[in-house]
Design a protein around this motif. Structure first.
Motif, PDB file in Angstrom:
ATOM      1  N   GLY A 193       0.809  -1.210   0.000  1.00 55.16           N
ATOM      2  CA  GLY A 193       0.000   0.000   0.000  1.00 55.16           C
ATOM      3  C   GLY A 193       0.842   1.259   0.000  1.00 55.16           C
ATOM      4  O   GLY A 193       0.510   2.243  -0.677  1.00 55.16           O
ATOM      5  N   MET A 194       1.946   1.239   0.746  1.00 57.10           N
ATOM      6  CA  MET A 194       2.833   2.399   0.794  1.00 57.10           C
ATOM      7  C   MET A 194       3.532   2.630  -0.539  1.00 57.10           C
ATOM      8  O   MET A 194       3.665   3.764  -0.997  1.00 57.10           O
ATOM      9  N   VAL A 195       3.968   1.544  -1.171  1.00 59.94           N
ATOM     10  CA  VAL A 195       4.753   1.657  -2.405  1.00 59.94           C
ATOM     11  C   VAL A 195       3.874   1.897  -3.624  1.00 59.94           C
ATOM     12  O   VAL A 195       4.173   2.761  -4.463  1.00 59.94           O
ATOM     13  N   LEU A 196       2.784   1.128  -3.740  1.00 65.70           N
ATOM     14  CA  LEU A 196       1.958   1.169  -4.948  1.00 65.70           C
ATOM     15  C   LEU A 196       0.684   1.990  -4.783  1.00 65.70           C
ATOM     16  O   LEU A 196       0.088   2.400  -5.780  1.00 65.70           O
ATOM     17  N   GLY A 197       0.247   2.214  -3.530  1.00 63.33           N
ATOM     18  CA  GLY A 197      -0.987   2.946  -3.301  1.00 63.33           C
ATOM     19  C   GLY A 197      -1.034   4.316  -3.971  1.00 63.33           C
ATOM     20  O   GLY A 197      -2.019   4.636  -4.661  1.00 63.33           O
ATOM     21  N   PRO A 198      -0.007   5.163  -3.805  1.00 64.80           N
ATOM     22  CA  PRO A 198      -0.058   6.477  -4.449  1.00 64.80           C
ATOM     23  C   PRO A 198      -0.189   6.400  -5.967  1.00 64.80           C
ATOM     24  O   PRO A 198      -0.958   7.168  -6.564  1.00 64.80           O
ATOM     25  N   ALA A 199       0.526   5.462  -6.588  1.00 63.28           N
ATOM     26  CA  ALA A 199       0.433   5.315  -8.045  1.00 63.28           C
ATOM     27  C   ALA A 199      -0.946   4.817  -8.461  1.00 63.28           C
ATOM     28  O   ALA A 199      -1.478   5.231  -9.503  1.00 63.28           O
ATOM     29  N   ILE A 200      -1.535   3.942  -7.652  1.00 61.42           N
ATOM     30  CA  ILE A 200      -2.891   3.451  -7.945  1.00 61.42           C
ATOM     31  C   ILE A 200      -3.889   4.590  -7.895  1.00 61.42           C
ATOM     32  O   ILE A 200      -4.770   4.716  -8.758  1.00 61.42           O
ATOM     33  N   ARG A 201      -3.759   5.454  -6.897  1.00 59.79           N
ATOM     34  CA  ARG A 201      -4.711   6.564  -6.754  1.00 59.79           C
ATOM     35  C   ARG A 201      -4.493   7.635  -7.824  1.00 59.79           C
ATOM     36  O   ARG A 201      -5.443   8.325  -8.207  1.00 59.79           O
ATOM     37  N   ARG A 202      -3.264   7.772  -8.318  1.00 54.71           N
ATOM     38  CA  ARG A 202      -2.983   8.783  -9.342  1.00 54.71           C
ATOM     39  C   ARG A 202      -3.298   8.298 -10.748  1.00 54.71           C
ATOM     40  O   ARG A 202      -3.422   9.110 -11.676  1.00 54.71           O
ATOM     41  N   ALA A 203      -3.386   6.994 -10.916  1.00 53.21           N
ATOM     42  CA  ALA A 203      -3.548   6.429 -12.260  1.00 53.21           C
ATOM     43  C   ALA A 203      -4.799   6.965 -12.934  1.00 53.21           C
ATOM     44  O   ALA A 203      -5.877   7.023 -12.334  1.00 53.21           O
ATOM     45  N   VAL A 204      -4.653   7.349 -14.186  1.00 52.16           N
ATOM     46  CA  VAL A 204      -5.778   7.853 -14.966  1.00 52.16           C
ATOM     47  C   VAL A 204      -6.421   6.723 -15.758  1.00 52.16           C
ATOM     48  O   VAL A 204      -7.646   6.636 -15.843  1.00 52.16           O
ATOM     49  N   ARG A 205      -5.604   5.853 -16.317  1.00 51.35           N
ATOM     50  CA  ARG A 205      -6.130   4.746 -17.116  1.00 51.35           C
ATOM     51  C   ARG A 205      -6.554   3.587 -16.212  1.00 51.35           C
ATOM     52  O   ARG A 205      -5.775   3.147 -15.370  1.00 51.35           O
ATOM     53  N   PRO A 206      -7.762   3.090 -16.375  1.00 49.67           N
ATOM     54  CA  PRO A 206      -8.228   1.965 -15.554  1.00 49.67           C
ATOM     55  C   PRO A 206      -7.344   0.731 -15.665  1.00 49.67           C
ATOM     56  O   PRO A 206      -7.143   0.019 -14.682  1.00 49.67           O
ATOM     57  N   GLY A 207      -6.804   0.483 -16.844  1.00 55.67           N
ATOM     58  CA  GLY A 207      -5.948  -0.685 -17.027  1.00 55.67           C
ATOM     59  C   GLY A 207      -4.682  -0.606 -16.205  1.00 55.67           C
ATOM     60  O   GLY A 207      -4.244  -1.608 -15.617  1.00 55.67           O
ATOM     61  N   ARG A 208      -4.081   0.576 -16.172  1.00 57.82           N
ATOM     62  CA  ARG A 208      -2.864   0.753 -15.371  1.00 57.82           C
ATOM     63  C   ARG A 208      -3.178   0.598 -13.887  1.00 57.82           C
ATOM     64  O   ARG A 208      -2.426  -0.028 -13.139  1.00 57.82           O
ATOM     65  N   ARG A 209      -4.300   1.173 -13.445  1.00 54.23           N
ATOM     66  CA  ARG A 209      -4.692   1.056 -12.043  1.00 54.23           C
ATOM     67  C   ARG A 209      -4.919  -0.408 -11.670  1.00 54.23           C
ATOM     68  O   ARG A 209      -4.490  -0.870 -10.613  1.00 54.23           O
ATOM     69  N   ALA A 210      -5.588  -1.145 -12.537  1.00 58.61           N
ATOM     70  CA  ALA A 210      -5.861  -2.555 -12.270  1.00 58.61           C
ATOM     71  C   ALA A 210      -4.573  -3.362 -12.221  1.00 58.61           C
ATOM     72  O   ALA A 210      -4.415  -4.258 -11.385  1.00 58.61           O
ATOM     73  N   ALA A 211      -3.632  -3.046 -13.121  1.00 55.00           N
ATOM     74  CA  ALA A 211      -2.364  -3.773 -13.146  1.00 55.00           C
ATOM     75  C   ALA A 211      -1.567  -3.537 -11.862  1.00 55.00           C
ATOM     76  O   ALA A 211      -0.979  -4.468 -11.296  1.00 55.00           O
ATOM     77  N   LEU A 212      -1.551  -2.299 -11.402  1.00 60.51           N
ATOM     78  CA  LEU A 212      -0.836  -1.983 -10.157  1.00 60.51           C
ATOM     79  C   LEU A 212      -1.511  -2.656  -8.961  1.00 60.51           C
ATOM     80  O   LEU A 212      -0.834  -3.162  -8.058  1.00 60.51           O
TER      81      LEU A 212
END
Length: 204
Positions: free
Chosen positions: A116-135
């Protein structure tokens, strides 16, 4: 299984696990926002229920951990959610053990908190749903593999005689990691669409 029972681990491993768990829980409680209590309770209940469903896998069995999802949504609060679930399982159903509560809490919660610490910020910033799902899938699957490695490490530190069992058990975590990756990605993608605020942990 991630639930290590009583009577297996050496005393230094038990003491070390209890100390790390106490530190994590203390940190989580100090940072716990009143608004996060309900979310923590809901995810603890989901963990409790999911962990009761064990799927036989070779000589061992696996069950959902949801640690990556808890780490993304709760941050350090995952320590509290996991501990409550483990206590109830140990007392009500005899899963795991009481002396191993600290070790089991760390093995399950810590990988999720780190993810959550490492990937959480990138997940919340992701614009593309596919990138968010992959993270999110990486967080879910990676947390499971990390838990498997930590369980194997605890067994090895307690006695080298456990290594053959630890290797076999670690292999059983691979299909679970794939399942958790898919579940975490699906849940995070859904929440990002209908309730994006749920992805921001209120435990900071």
């Amino acid at each position: 299984m991630a639930h290590i029972p009583d009577g297996i681990l050496a005393a230094p491993v038990l003491i070390g696990g209890a100390a790390i768990a106490a530190a994590g829980i203390g940190l989580a409680l100090r940072r716990l926002d009143d608004r996060a209590i309900l979310r923590t309770a809901l995810l603890s209940a989901a963990f409790f229920a999911g962990s009761l469903i064990s799927v036989p896998m070779g000589p061992s069995s696996v069950h959902l951990l949801l640690s990556g999802l808890m780490g993304i949504m709760l941050g350090s609060g995952a320590f509290v959610a996991v501990l409550v679930g483990l206590v109830l399982q140990a007392v009500l159903f005899g899963f795991g053990g009481l002396t191993t509560l600290g070790v089991n809490t760390v093995n399950i919660a810590l990988p999720g908190v780190v993810a959550g610490m490492v990937l959480g910020p990138a997940i919340r910033r992701a614009v593309r749903p596919g990138r968010r799902a992959a993270l999110a899938a990486l967080a879910g699957g990676g947390s499971v593999l990390a838990t498997g490695g930590m369980v194997a490490l605890c067994l090895w530190l307690s006695s080298s005689d456990y290594m053959p069992v630890a290797r076999v058990m670690l292999a059983t975590y691979l299909p679970l990691a794939l399942a958790e990756a898919a579940i975490t990605a699906t849940v995070i993608r859904f929440l990002a669409r209908v309730e994006p605020e749920a992805l921001a942990p209120e435990v900071r």
